[in-house]
Write a protein that holds these residues in place. Sequence first.
Motif, short mmCIF file in Angstrom:
data_model
loop_
_atom_site.label_atom_id
_atom_site.label_comp_id
_atom_site.label_asym_id
_atom_site.label_seq_id
_atom_site.Cartn_x
_atom_site.Cartn_y
_atom_site.Cartn_z
N GLU A 32 -0.23 3.15 2.85
CA GLU A 32 -0.18 3.61 4.23
C GLU A 32 1.12 3.11 4.86
O GLU A 32 1.64 2.06 4.51
CB GLU A 32 -1.39 3.12 5.04
CG GLU A 32 -1.48 1.63 5.24
CD GLU A 32 -2.66 1.22 6.14
OE1 GLU A 32 -3.36 2.11 6.68
OE2 GLU A 32 -2.88 0.00 6.28
N ILE A 34 2.66 2.39 8.62
CA ILE A 34 2.27 2.18 10.01
C ILE A 34 3.54 2.00 10.84
O ILE A 34 4.33 1.09 10.59
CB ILE A 34 1.37 0.93 10.16
CG1 ILE A 34 0.09 1.10 9.33
CG2 ILE A 34 1.05 0.67 11.62
CD1 ILE A 34 -0.76 -0.15 9.26
N ARG A 56 0.89 6.50 10.16
CA ARG A 56 0.02 6.19 11.29
C ARG A 56 0.91 5.67 12.41
O ARG A 56 1.61 4.67 12.22
CB ARG A 56 -1.04 5.17 10.89
CG ARG A 56 -1.97 5.63 9.79
CD ARG A 56 -2.90 4.49 9.35
NE ARG A 56 -3.74 4.05 10.47
CZ ARG A 56 -4.29 2.84 10.54
NH1 ARG A 56 -4.07 1.95 9.59
NH2 ARG A 56 -5.04 2.51 11.59
N GLU A 75 -3.66 -3.49 12.48
CA GLU A 75 -4.09 -2.12 12.17
C GLU A 75 -4.09 -1.83 10.67
O GLU A 75 -4.63 -0.81 10.23
CB GLU A 75 -3.17 -1.11 12.86
CG GLU A 75 -3.23 -1.15 14.38
CD GLU A 75 -4.56 -0.65 14.93
OE1 GLU A 75 -5.33 0.00 14.17
OE2 GLU A 75 -4.83 -0.90 16.12
#
Length: 228
Positions: A32, A34, A56, A75
């Motif tokens: 991911e 971020i 994200r 997060e």
Amino acid sequence: MRISLIIPTYQSSGFVAWCLESVFRQTRLPDEVIIIDDGSTDDTAEMIRPFNNRVRYFRQSNGGPAAARNTGIAESTGDLLAFVDIDDLLPVNSLDCLETAIASDEELGFVWGQIQPVSRRCGSNSIVPVAGPGYVTSVCCGLFRKQAFDCVGGFDTSLRSAEDLDWFLRANERGIRFQKIEVVTLFYVLHQTCFSKDQSAKRRDMLQVLKNSIDRKKPSQLGKESDS
């Protein structure tokens, strides 16, 4: 293991595509990505929009890089955390080499590569080295177990610079094990913004970090003296 890559950004829309393209060229892609927009008033959000299905994106009031990174950590869902500033680049094998190194020893809290200073070739997106690679106290050239941040804590939000050094000193005081690898894991891009930052403020933060480290050691030293 899952890797979360955390990217703080502030007023750096011109670097967004360049940085993210280096991220998505990795031989070991992050699980991911971020992006923490730390209160930008330029067109950062617009520049990120083409990557919306791959990142994200979070926006917050301006609090500095430490606050942005702390939001990214909170997060994140990965077991391993990596960081890169939006105006820098990752060599194509950066995450691959770092993950191989940290996976070799489960006792390692983080691994740390080398930084290569570069400049952008005029009129193109290619880069040229401006100095030899070396080790620098920057989280952007490392890979960290999330557990290390559970132990040490996040970045000191009272600092606008030297927050990396502060974290490394606290990690050392906690006995977090780390390993250096002789691989360039970050291209540090020199540009006008690098040189326009308030150098006196950076020196004040550096001195404060060192003073904080000394102050944290005083109680234990006094305790040892009284025991003897």
